[in-house]
Design an enzyme around this catalytic site. Sequence first.
Site: not given
Lengths: 634, 463
Positions: B194, B273
């Site tokens: 991620t 993110k």
Amino acid sequence: MNEIILKVGFEIHQQLSTKNKLFCNCKCLEAENYDSIFLRKLRPAHSELGSYDRASIFEFTKMRTIKYHSSYLSSCLVEADEEPPHEINRDAMDTALIISLALNSNIIDEINVMRKIVIDGSNTSGFQRTMLISYGGHLQIDGKKIGVQTICLEEDSGKLLSDDGKFREYGLDRLGIPLIEIALEPVTGTPTEIVKIALNLGRLLRTTKRVARGLGSIRQDVNISVNNGKGIVEIKGVQRLDQLIKVIEYETIRQHGLILIAEKMNRERKSNDIIIGDKIMDITNIFMDSSSKIVQKVISNKENIFMAIRVKGFKGLFGFEPYPDIRIGKELGELVRFYGFGGLFHSDELPNYGITDIEVRKVNEILDIDISKDGFIILGGPREKMSIAISAICDRLNNVSSGVPSETRAARIDGKTIYSRPKPGSARMYPETDIAPFKITDDLLVPLKEKVPKSWNETISYLAKKYQLNKNLAEKIFDSNYFEIFEVLSGLTKISPSFIASKLTEDILNFERQGYDSSILNNNILLDIFKRLDSGLIAKESINLIMEKLMNRTTKSVDESIRVLGIKSISDEELEKIIDKIIEDNVLIIQEKGMKATSALMGKCMTILRGKVNGKKINDLINNKLNIILNLKK
Amino acid sequence: MSTNDDLQSILNDIKVGDIVNVVLNNSSVISGRLMPRYESSERDHIVIKLPNGYNVGIMLKKIKFITKVSSFSIETEELPKKNLYNSSSLKSQHKNDNDLSQISNLPKIALISTGGTIASKIDYRTGGVTSVLSAKDLYTSIPELSLYASIDTEILFNEYSENIGPMHWHLIANKIIEKINSGNYDGIIISHGTDTMSYTAAALSFALQDLPIPVIIVGAQRSSDRPSSDASSNLIASVIFATQLDYSGVFVAMHGSISDKEIYCHIGTRVRKNHTSKRDAFKSIDIPPIAVVQDDRVEIQKIPSNIILHKNKNRNKINKEFNIISKTKFDDRVFLLKYYPGFNPILIENVQKLGYKVIIIEGTGLGHINRNCFSYLKDAIASGMLVFMTSQCIWGRTNLNVYDTGRDLQKIGIISLSNMLSETAMVKAMWLLANYNDLDYIRNKMQENISNEITFITPIVEE
């Protein structure tokens, strides 16, 4: 029952009284209300050695959505499993080491935090973090050594709020509170002897003054085996010692019953006579028009079916009761209930429950039953859960001949235990990768050795001396849930510690015996009551009156109790007026009895002043006044 | 003697996984399985797994000797016996469960694994989690996936996403083209760490334009070796998106909240993110996510009128020669400069000397930077560098007309990139630089919307 050899191993789980939680900086507080909610689902994960844990798979078969409630005062992203754990709480680590030292347990050189897989939802992560601190050692009781197996430091789980079958709800406030888990070597003895061990271990923990007190702060898991049976039964959730005795008694009978059933089976049947589940048939059609209410209730749901399982050579074994209510049929019923089924029928109890002889015969026919030897099980419920439940039934039946199966059971308040899940294996443990191993060095241990608590006797003598208590009262207050507030009150007020101690132990216990609820008496309320006494706002006699009102829930606060009881603080001036009036009204008695009239006057004063003024003060005043009056006369 | 030699001499022929008795100097014995030692920890302890499952470290100095009890074998816990019964009715009922993946009329998905938390478990080398699970392992441990698609898996490489760069983007893009051109797939899923997932998403959005089918990038914030992992729900949702989404293009599928409830589908150039650890770390910036999976169904959100999405073409209609725009190279001579109070402008000169061709500035507010940088920027531009302005505010649009500073910056030749995310702008410049030579063309293309990296309308969204 004489031939029964009982072996009991304890695991004590004791919350520590640290300021913060084990892996984050949240306070260890019970939440009064929750601010936010989130939902999760858990699924089993591979353990380190690549196998699935049996207990996790079991829970997964019951997977449902879990609802978590959190309070910002007592939980953060760590408890929500949204942030990695912080470093181990050093205070909690110190406490675990001190207790290990106190029990002469061998402390591990390098402590590894592990994840114990628990996917019932009680931990948001799906595992409980735990670490082995030490192994071996002993507890000394009446000159006897009770062996210690292991001492672990772990995080407490979430608090179950409700479970309606669809949602299971937990509060996060308790999750992450440090717990010390002490597992003792199994011991033989009577239930009472065994309970004494638990009591002593609890006392040892409390002497550190580093553990929490109160209901729920200590929980016992008990491993019980009877007549050296191989099956280990772990019973969870015993909160009180009186409950523990009942649990041991019930479990002794249950396990011995299962052994007797196994003996009967092995004596009367050949092993190849018994064939389990070789024929399983859908009998929904047979039951379609059944007049049984239980059957109709199940069948009214279109997703539900009825299956019949043949168990060859089992006739008479389902219903055989070596002790009242202990039989295989009941064991199986508990088992399937845990998979979400209402229960089951077995051939030994039919026809019954509205199931007719004709229906039974049809089942016999379809299963090709030899009614002189064979038995069957009928299970009704959701189609998709059928195969897992039937597997579980067959597994359990396969174990009948070996007596007591290893499993985890839950204790009820009345001491009975119910099946909760298969016993977890070691595959449920794998390393907590978010926390580095923790080295125990001599530098760390040496200062802790000085903090090892005194023995129980030393502690009690010390307390008795410090607070001028008799030994009995010192023991009582130390064992009670009020020891901390006792120390606070004794330090803060001029009230005699022995008075405080007797109020907090004997008097509260008396009210509890009358069925009153002591949980209302929290530290703040007790502090409030005794401070008022200390500053003369209320009299000693008022303490019990106020506690009684609060405990039987007629009042909600100290203020309200005082108002309802009509306790007012009376000024010295008013007091003198009242006493003067009483003296005036009783001149005849004084003339007759002289100084001996005091007790009669005292009685009259107390009917008016009880609870409002300290009795001794009244007594002194009466004496003074009488002295003056009588002297004047002379 | 070093502790390494100590370890060797104590262990002798004993191997990791063996059951051993460790005899201590005080003659007590610890029995259990010898576990691998994290390479990063000091080697003065060995780790034993006790029969109760706990791992404990034992100091080498305290060990007298170790004896082997038995050699390594994986103990498989006894699982519930499945085939105890022989009933035909039960058998037929369960036949379908096992055969679902074989049914050919299910959509077909290619799952390409690149590593990351979604494919991670404990690593004894480092003591942390590492990416070792293959995409195939994931498929086996999440059997529900077989309800939605038949999945082919392939491990392209196995990297934490912080180790993924322009070269890896190139490899992933080429692999996607290969899969699409095979004509076998209705959708493609990339499992990815991620940390840099949104950079890869942006890179693929530029490298692979006019995709005929959806490419879904998916990851997890909690490693898949824990029961609470978001890996399974994210992956299941990514399969649902890949098979049921009306649109093609590059998207990111991740949790929409901290609950296991909604999984969002984000446009590859607009996602970021925003949290180090939360499940819902990924947010669409300046637009809502385009779709949500909830209760295993796709719900398409209201898509702002200025978002351009191509229709998902049925794989059967994909011509074998299907021509997607595929320029899969990237040039890393792009510098992402975060301006901060106290920034030393001489750094700009150094960036220029190091051979960088483009600077993307992450300015303050509407797109500002201290005036002491002006002369350095002027020099850089004069030397042929391109300098663009984005904002460190993350949300919102740059505007160089509002304040004097902005107007001065325009005069110097600094180009405002509207609401393009700074990371996306950097990736876009890398892509343009590798695939086009003409600086004017690159300058113009940077300001044009190619893959929704600029949205000229910002909707009023309640957060």
